[in-house]
Design an enzyme around this catalytic site. Structure first.
Site, PDB file in Angstrom:
ATOM      1  N   LYS A 115       0.821  -1.224   0.000  1.00 21.24           N
ATOM      2  CA  LYS A 115       0.000   0.000   0.000  1.00 21.24           C
ATOM      3  C   LYS A 115       0.849   1.265   0.000  1.00 21.24           C
ATOM      4  O   LYS A 115       0.620   2.180  -0.785  1.00 21.24           O
ATOM      5  CB  LYS A 115      -0.929   0.029   1.232  1.00 21.24           C
ATOM      6  CG  LYS A 115      -1.986  -1.036   1.275  1.00 21.24           C
ATOM      7  CD  LYS A 115      -2.953  -0.823   2.417  1.00 21.24           C
ATOM      8  CE  LYS A 115      -2.325  -0.927   3.787  1.00 21.24           C
ATOM      9  NZ  LYS A 115      -1.776  -2.272   4.078  1.00 21.24           N
ATOM     10  N   ASN A 138      -3.439   6.318   5.832  1.00 20.97           N
ATOM     11  CA  ASN A 138      -2.596   5.475   6.669  1.00 20.97           C
ATOM     12  C   ASN A 138      -1.114   5.763   6.481  1.00 20.97           C
ATOM     13  O   ASN A 138      -0.285   5.351   7.278  1.00 20.97           O
ATOM     14  CB  ASN A 138      -2.893   4.004   6.349  1.00 20.97           C
ATOM     15  CG  ASN A 138      -2.523   3.071   7.483  1.00 20.97           C
ATOM     16  OD1 ASN A 138      -2.817   3.329   8.636  1.00 20.97           O
ATOM     17  ND2 ASN A 138      -1.865   1.980   7.140  1.00 20.97           N
ATOM     18  N   HIS A 184      -4.210  -9.510  10.327  1.00 18.90           N
ATOM     19  CA  HIS A 184      -5.079  -8.909  11.352  1.00 18.90           C
ATOM     20  C   HIS A 184      -6.325  -9.752  11.624  1.00 18.90           C
ATOM     21  O   HIS A 184      -7.387  -9.203  11.936  1.00 18.90           O
ATOM     22  CB  HIS A 184      -5.514  -7.498  10.928  1.00 18.90           C
ATOM     23  CG  HIS A 184      -4.403  -6.558  10.625  1.00 18.90           C
ATOM     24  ND1 HIS A 184      -3.463  -6.181  11.561  1.00 18.90           N
ATOM     25  CD2 HIS A 184      -4.058  -5.925   9.472  1.00 18.90           C
ATOM     26  CE1 HIS A 184      -2.598  -5.349  11.009  1.00 18.90           C
ATOM     27  NE2 HIS A 184      -2.930  -5.193   9.740  1.00 18.90           N
TER      28      HIS A 184
END
Length: 246
Positions: A115, A138, A184
């Site tokens: 990302k 982010n 996650h």
């Protein structure tokens, strides 16, 4: 008097507070930990009410809407309680997007890996092409802070699944999912499908004028698109050189 409650005093929460202040929305920021000095000074300078080291009971009851830090899970007792009371709980990304002008364009990028590299590279390419573009989300500076203080034409937003979980009407003009691999899973009941669905929320409000870019070899993405053929345009890339457009 009721307030917009911002939970978490990191870059995301402070950015949301600055935008709420600009839009004349009464708000309070509450953090269970200790704020960074730079954030504490910033909130004080802008006369934004805040607390740290715990959440006051009165602040949790006098609420019109909640913006929560990506680090706070949906399973947190206070988040569950807010939703039981019918109080909207959203992410800073969702909040910031409400105040974009029609001229603004969001390129939203997510994926389990790559990302930051992709966001940085694409921002660089747009800037070299003479576009008014900036990276956010982010990767560093919050979208809300930019909308409040330094508007741009193109926002290249790196988004985590945690940020996407708090979106409802968020509408990027170009959505990119680089890949989806298990990550996650403790936040998603240890079920890969739940995590993958969270990533795919990036596409939920795309229209016929928008684009979705994805990795063609990602099984979950391709199966999702096959099961529910999209109305928006799709562009795929492939490590085997078989990308296509529809």
């Amino acid at each position: 008097m009721s307030y917009l409650l911002i939970l978490g005093g990191g870059e995301s929460g402070v950015g949301a507070a600055l935008l709420a202040k600009k839009m004349n929305i009464p708000c309070r920021l509450s953090d269970s930990g200790t704020l960074k000095e730079v954030h504490r000074a910033e909130l004080t300078r802008h006369s934004i009410a805040f607390e740290e080291g715990g959440h006051s009971t009165s602040w949790l009851t006098e609420v019109t809407e909640v913006i929560k830090s990506p680090g706070i899970p949906d399973s947190a007792p206070m988040i569950v309680e807010f939703r039981k009371r019918g109080i909207s709980v959203i992410s800073e990304i969702e909040f910031a997007a409400r105040y974009l002008s029609p001229e603004n364009k969001i390129i939203a990028i997510t994926g389990s890996n790559g990302k930051t590299t992709t966001t940085t590279w694409l921002t660089h390419v747009l800037q070299k092409a003479g576009k008014d573009a900036i990276a956010c989300g982010n990767i560093g500076v919050s979208l809300a802070r930019l909308v409040a203080e330094a508007p741009h034409e193109y926002y290249v937003a790196e988004l985590s699944s945690f940020q996407l979980d708090g979106t409802v009407n968020f509408h990027p003009h170009i959505a990119v999912v680089l890949n989806i691999t298990p990550d996650h899973l403790d936040r998603y009941e240890y079920k890969f499908e739940f995590y993958a669905q969270s990533k795919m929320r990036i596409t939920r409000n795309l229209s016929e004028q928008d684009y979705f870019i994805y990795w063609q070899e990602d099984t979950f993405i391709t199966q999702t698109l096959q099961a529910m053929p999209p109305s928006y345009a799709t562009l795929s890339f492939s490590l085997e050189g078989k990308g296509n457009a529809t």
